[in-house]
Design an enzyme around this catalytic site. Sequence first.
Site, PDB file in Angstrom:
ATOM      1  N   ASP A  58       0.826  -1.200   0.000  1.00 24.70           N
ATOM      2  CA  ASP A  58       0.000   0.000   0.000  1.00 24.70           C
ATOM      3  C   ASP A  58       0.863   1.254   0.000  1.00 24.70           C
ATOM      4  OD1 ASP A  58      -2.313  -1.615   0.259  1.00 24.70           O
ATOM      5  OD2 ASP A  58      -2.054  -1.685   2.438  1.00 24.70           O
ATOM      6  N   TYR A 117       6.800  -9.757   7.095  1.00 22.33           N
ATOM      7  CA  TYR A 117       6.680  -8.314   7.292  1.00 22.33           C
ATOM      8  C   TYR A 117       7.107  -7.957   8.713  1.00 22.33           C
ATOM      9  CZ  TYR A 117       3.841  -7.503   3.057  1.00 22.33           C
ATOM     10  OH  TYR A 117       3.386  -7.396   1.766  1.00 22.33           O
TER      11      TYR A 117
END
Length: 261
Positions: free
Chosen positions: A59, A117
């Site tokens: 994003d 992540y």
Amino acid sequence: MNYFRVKIAYKGTHYFGWQAQSIDTLHEEKPTVEGTILNALKKITNYQPCTVSGASRTDGGVHARGQIAKITISQKISPEHLLLGLNSLLPTDIRILECVPSTKEYQASRGSVSKEYHYYFIASPVDNVATSDIALHLPIDSIGPDDLALLRSACRLFVGRHDFYNFSSRGSGTSFREIFYCDIHRANFSPLANDMFYLKIIGDGFLKYMIRYIMGALLELVRGRIVLDDISLYLQQHQEDKLSPRAKAKGLHLIRIEGPK
């Protein structure tokens, strides 16, 4: 055609996500990472046919140290020269770290075994200006041993195969994902912020905003606004309302993608 597999690092602060859109060439104030790389690639190939396809659609504002992409170009060029050429044209907040030959059959966006992540955050009364665009500021005095134990207990709830409907953007298709690892660590590597921590999470894939909603729940937990049972409930039953706001994009970093070469 010639095919390459590249590993990419970028600081996502000034980009509207990974995926290229038509606005990349029309409105420079809204660039994407993929679009910026594609524009550099066009210059190298003298605007001959070329494509870039990434493994993870991060994003806007999200960073990466291990994004993987496939580059397809008609021009014959060595991996070494392609890497050097791209890095000479790209802005300093995007770097090609590795470039190796690939095949027509290889698809970067398919077949990944796992993705890792990290979500970085600083717990302090005042934000740290040195890390303000790569880590979330949590305005509390500190995270003590009891807080850390609570956060780690919550992390264990997410491990395994679960329905993450309540921890993702609605309309993401199937919402079942498997989490292999989830824990909170102190970021001892950073001399700029002794009060920096990070969520390390590894899974077979992640839904849109999934990690940011998980992190949002952890932040609400450490503030005392929700309890562990709330997280358990939201992993078991679909709910109308979100358990927490989603954490800001700036703390999220794509670290590693494991899959076929």
